[in-house]
Design an enzyme around this catalytic site. Sequence first.
Site, PDB file in Angstrom:
ATOM      1  CG  LEU A 138      -7.855   2.451  -7.657  1.00 42.85           C
ATOM      2  CD1 LEU A 138      -7.396   3.436  -8.722  1.00 42.85           C
ATOM      3  CD2 LEU A 138      -7.791   1.026  -8.189  1.00 42.85           C
ATOM      4  CD  GLU A 139      -1.640  -0.960  -4.969  1.00 41.28           C
ATOM      5  OE1 GLU A 139      -1.735  -2.018  -4.339  1.00 41.28           O
ATOM      6  OE2 GLU A 139      -0.840  -0.801  -5.897  1.00 41.28           O
ATOM      7  N   GLY A 140      -3.646   3.290  -3.987  1.00 41.31           N
ATOM      8  CA  GLY A 140      -2.972   4.583  -3.885  1.00 41.31           C
ATOM      9  C   GLY A 140      -3.665   5.536  -2.919  1.00 41.31           C
TER      10      GLY A 140
ATOM     11  NE  ARG B 124       0.530  -3.219  -8.548  1.00 42.55           N
ATOM     12  CZ  ARG B 124       0.619  -1.915  -8.345  1.00 42.55           C
ATOM     13  NH1 ARG B 124      -0.042  -1.353  -7.387  1.00 42.55           N
ATOM     14  NH2 ARG B 124       1.351  -1.181  -9.139  1.00 42.55           N
TER      15      ARG B 124
END
Lengths: 281, 321
Positions: free
Chosen positions: A72-74, A281
């Site tokens: 994930l982008e986190g 998203r």
Amino acid sequence: MTDSMTYSASGQSDRLIPLAAQHPGATPDEIMTIAASRLLEDGKVLFAGIGQPLVAAAIAKRRQAPHLTVLLEGGMIGIELMPGELPASTNEVRAAVGAQMLTGATDIFLMAQRGYFDYGFIGAAQIDQHGNVNTSVIGDPAKPSVRLPGPGGANDIASMCNQVVIVTQHEPRRFVERVDFVTSPGFLTGGTSRQDSGLLHGGPRWVVTDLALLDFAPDSRRMRVRALQTGVTLGEVRAATGFELLVHDQLDELPPVEDAELAVLRHLIGGSQEGGREASR
Amino acid sequence: MSARLATPGVEAARAELEVRGVETGDKLMSAAEAVRRLVPNGSVIGVGGTNHARTPMALLIEVLRQGRIGLTMTRPLSCFEAELMLAAGMADRLMTSWVGIGHGWGLAPVLRHLVENGQATFEEWSHLGIGLRYKAGAMGIPFLPTTSMLGSDIDRQLHLAKVTCPYTGQLLNAVPSLNPDVALVHVQRADTFGNAQIDGYQLMDADLVLAARRVIITAEEIVSADEFRSDPARTVVPGFAVDAVVHQPMGAYPHECYGYYEADLDQFTAYMQAVKGGGIDGARAFVTELIAHPDHDAYLASIDPTRLAALRRTAQEMLPR
């Protein structure tokens, strides 16, 4: 807010596919999520997002792709989902459970640029015939009628992952001839225009909707119906699309949703999305 | 025309540092004092964390309390803290890749209202675009090359300059450095000199700190310098890059702090209900209520303690074991 809500990639629909052949209890969102999960092969690396992409990944991991690496982008790599405790954001502790690695957010995208990620999943408020996605503005960008959230990680995912999978509901106002704003590049104006812009890799591989599975014709890079969801007709797909679709020579029908798939999906979601801890998203 | 630089470039940031020197002493102070000293009107504020993770809420609420005008907020992903600054009329410009309240609550209503009416600017970048702007700023170079944003209308709108690789001829976007006037960053642990540890996902905060011209750190815990020396590889922020350290337990509340507490989604709902009922005035009323508390501890004291305890417990339950 109601009207704009329906433009968000998260828009929930209570519309049921009224077809006996499809699993009678499956909603369009569920059908779409399960169809997306089936595209994922074992041993690959997936850049996922919150909502349907993450649920699709989790279903795949519990079925055909136990060794799928989900990130994930986190900055979370190799995560597992807690059934009933799905994250509300790609940047929160529930998204980090079971992670093999926690790294910086910039680093994650640099790994994408390096070419490590087989799949990237994104949603769309608008998508056009060349797979360009808009999640920025509806209307004139200088004076938008709806200001949408923006790309988040989607521009980078669409530019850098090897195969981009776009998961969205099939509606004429989403499937438009030309998006109002190219937030996340597909094949731009078709042909070689993507490569000409400097994007040497990747591009949209699949578009997964509640009505069909679509891909892109090799030369024109125009969207093409590859397979229909169970019981859906080509006419229904065309009616839900705001531009002229190509059709693959060997148009397939996707197998119906299985009880086992639906059970995994509903177990994962559990009570965690009541009132909505989020969507894609 | 190329992308507008929001702040003086890296050379100016370096020159400024050479004139004033780095600050290596004890810099523990209150949030009120740190904001008074380091956040003037017109600042470009680099907001640490992303979305609802480690948002420096205590500092942002203090900025609201003291009242500033003409602020620009930069953040890779923004949540309702950006709405509060916009609604209060303190910020009129965001540089970000995303603004939302948190999914399930729909689009950001105040942002929508102001941007759709031309009263605020949403300067849209890719997520990596913001990351590389900070990274270039942290590296002391004026730009970094990337494939991010190529071919998109984000690129077109920003008028990003292109570079051609001198070795291969490859076409790339040149993303300019961003050296915010001040960075506000919340961490789990710091010493009084500003050395800091960040648990869990680091997001972009170490680059943001090094890029920014001034830095305020809030920390859940203040620990001794000796404690940092016992495990130095965990220090991700060097004290010499920091101008002020504030001890603020639950300093990201109502957003989350990894390992310490989860986000309080009831507060998100309360915000959205305020806006649903009263539009931008509802958001302003929400701000008025927030800043009526004299400080963050007083705000926390107004929240049901069993609620806060539950948020702390679930955050700890989700840690690796």
